[in-house]
Design an enzyme around this catalytic site. Structure first.
Site, short mmCIF file in Angstrom:
data_model
loop_
_atom_site.label_atom_id
_atom_site.label_comp_id
_atom_site.label_asym_id
_atom_site.label_seq_id
_atom_site.Cartn_x
_atom_site.Cartn_y
_atom_site.Cartn_z
N VAL A 1 -40.63 -14.19 -19.79
CA VAL A 1 -39.38 -14.74 -19.30
C VAL A 1 -39.49 -15.05 -17.81
O VAL A 1 -40.02 -14.23 -17.05
CB VAL A 1 -38.22 -13.74 -19.54
CG1 VAL A 1 -36.92 -14.24 -18.99
CG2 VAL A 1 -38.10 -13.41 -21.02
N CYS A 2 -38.98 -16.21 -17.40
CA CYS A 2 -38.93 -16.55 -15.99
C CYS A 2 -37.72 -15.86 -15.38
O CYS A 2 -36.59 -16.35 -15.48
CB CYS A 2 -38.83 -18.07 -15.81
SG CYS A 2 -38.83 -18.56 -14.08
N GLN A 3 -37.96 -14.71 -14.82
CA GLN A 3 -36.87 -13.90 -14.27
C GLN A 3 -37.27 -13.46 -12.86
O GLN A 3 -37.82 -12.39 -12.67
CB GLN A 3 -36.60 -12.71 -15.19
CG GLN A 3 -35.30 -12.02 -14.91
CD GLN A 3 -34.97 -10.96 -15.95
OE1 GLN A 3 -35.85 -10.40 -16.59
NE2 GLN A 3 -33.69 -10.69 -16.09
#
Length: 121
Positions: free
Chosen positions: A49-51
């Site tokens: 996830v791009c977090q």
């Protein structure tokens, strides 16, 4: 206004994810990974996830797990072209939002788990 904002694209399915904490937590950030396939520009094919909130260079040890989960839900409910791990999907979202919406809904129908019924009275 995007056509799905009042009815998020992924609401018809349930998605499994893992929030893994390092033995060094809270000094090191947790890592969120989806184990259910999702058609989303901010989640790669492996479920990463791009977090930015949980990146090593932006992690704040005072951040609570609930904040990480809220940020994850916001990302999933509101795909955008800023938090991107799949550039082709971000481009499709930007240039052809109707096609992106159709593909995301179809992918959810085929890959997500059934949502459980809400508890009764």
């Amino acid at each position: 206004l995007l056509p799905w904002q009042n009815n998020p694209l992924y609401n018809t399915g349930a998605f499994r994810f893992e929030l893994a904490f390092s033995p060094h937590h809270p000094l090191a950030p947790p890592c969120a990974t989806l184990s259910t396939s999702i058609y989303h520009p901010g989640v790669d094919e492996n479920g990463r996830v791009c977090q930015p909130l949980t990146s090593h260079d932006r992690w704040d040890c005072a951040t609570r797990a609930t904040h990480v989960l809220q940020d994850l839900l916001l990302l999933l409910d509101s795909p955008d072209t800023e938090r991107v791990l799949r550039p082709a999907l971000a481009r499709e979202l930007s240039e052809q939002p109707e096609i992106f919406q159709h593909r995301a809904k179809e992918h959810t129908r085929c890959h997500a788990e059934l949502r459980p019924d809400p508890p009764g009275p």
